[in-house]
Design a protein around this motif. Structure first.
Motif, PDB file in Angstrom:
ATOM      1  N   ILE A 151      47.216  42.009  35.376  1.00 35.20           N
ATOM      2  CA  ILE A 151      47.615  42.581  36.894  1.00 35.20           C
ATOM      3  C   ILE A 151      46.475  42.849  37.842  1.00 35.20           C
ATOM      4  CG2 ILE A 151      49.161  44.086  38.301  1.00 35.20           C
ATOM      5  CD1 ILE A 151      50.956  44.273  35.696  1.00 35.20           C
ATOM      6  N   THR A 152      45.617  43.636  37.441  1.00 31.24           N
ATOM      7  CA  THR A 152      44.742  44.210  38.454  1.00 31.24           C
ATOM      8  C   THR A 152      43.421  42.831  38.656  1.00 31.24           C
ATOM      9  OG1 THR A 152      43.561  44.886  36.531  1.00 31.24           O
ATOM     10  CG2 THR A 152      44.592  46.594  37.761  1.00 31.24           C
ATOM     11  N   SER A 182      44.185  39.570  38.806  1.00 32.44           N
ATOM     12  CA  SER A 182      45.038  38.649  39.390  1.00 32.44           C
ATOM     13  C   SER A 182      45.090  39.328  40.987  1.00 32.44           C
ATOM     14  CB  SER A 182      46.476  38.160  38.976  1.00 32.44           C
ATOM     15  OG  SER A 182      47.282  39.497  39.112  1.00 32.44           O
ATOM     16  N   MET A 183      45.310  40.416  41.060  1.00 32.85           N
ATOM     17  CA  MET A 183      45.322  41.003  42.463  1.00 32.85           C
ATOM     18  C   MET A 183      43.810  40.850  43.007  1.00 32.85           C
ATOM     19  SD  MET A 183      45.629  44.945  43.731  1.00 32.85           S
ATOM     20  CE  MET A 183      44.071  45.306  42.944  1.00 32.85           C
ATOM     21  N   ALA A 237      43.540  37.281  43.931  1.00 34.35           N
ATOM     22  CA  ALA A 237      44.033  36.767  45.408  1.00 34.35           C
ATOM     23  C   ALA A 237      43.392  37.264  46.355  1.00 34.35           C
ATOM     24  CB  ALA A 237      45.385  37.580  44.981  1.00 34.35           C
ATOM     25  N   GLN A 256      51.783  40.132  47.595  1.00 38.66           N
ATOM     26  CA  GLN A 256      52.700  40.339  46.391  1.00 38.66           C
ATOM     27  C   GLN A 256      51.884  40.769  45.290  1.00 38.66           C
ATOM     28  OE1 GLN A 256      54.028  36.533  45.792  1.00 38.66           O
ATOM     29  NE2 GLN A 256      55.447  36.243  47.623  1.00 38.66           N
ATOM     30  N   ARG A 257      50.727  40.587  45.095  1.00 41.51           N
ATOM     31  CA  ARG A 257      49.965  41.078  43.797  1.00 41.51           C
ATOM     32  C   ARG A 257      49.701  42.409  44.154  1.00 41.51           C
ATOM     33  NH1 ARG A 257      47.892  36.049  41.686  1.00 41.51           N
ATOM     34  NH2 ARG A 257      49.699  34.747  41.607  1.00 41.51           N
ATOM     35  N   LYS A 260      52.584  44.362  43.423  1.00 40.26           N
ATOM     36  CA  LYS A 260      52.894  44.441  42.017  1.00 40.26           C
ATOM     37  C   LYS A 260      52.071  45.455  41.027  1.00 40.26           C
ATOM     38  CE  LYS A 260      53.680  41.416  38.269  1.00 40.26           C
ATOM     39  NZ  LYS A 260      53.985  40.037  37.735  1.00 40.26           N
TER      40      LYS A 260
END
Length: 87
Positions: free
Chosen positions: A24-25, A27-28, A31, A56-57, A60
């Motif tokens: 998650i981190t 991909s953030m 992005a 969105q990221r 999330k």
């Protein structure tokens, strides 16, 4: 290595959570970098698309508790300012 059964289970579950949290981190951050790259290129359409993905990221990661809500707000604000600066 823990001896207690519940501690062993905790080690296993922490490893699984670590993988998800890292994804998650990562991909953030990816992005955000893609958005900044499109801003530097001056491509307004691509930048606005990447901005939505980055937002969105960030949300999330905030909802997962990986990023503080104030940091998430700051990131989103800075990205929006960058997007508005393109013309």
């Amino acid at each position: 290595m823990p001896n207690i059964k519940s501690a062993k289970k905790r080690v296993r579950s922490n490893k699984k959570k670590e993988v998800v949290n890292t994804y998650i981190t990562s991909s953030m951050k990816t992005a955000i970098k893609k958005f900044e790259k499109s801003v530097k290129a001056g491509n307004h359409e691509e930048a606005s698309n990447n901005l939505n993905i980055a937002m969105q990221r960030i949300d999330k990661a905030k909802n997962a508790g990986l990023v503080h809500r104030n940091k998430a707000a700051r990131l989103k604000s800075n990205l929006t300012k960058m997007n508005n600066g393109i013309e």
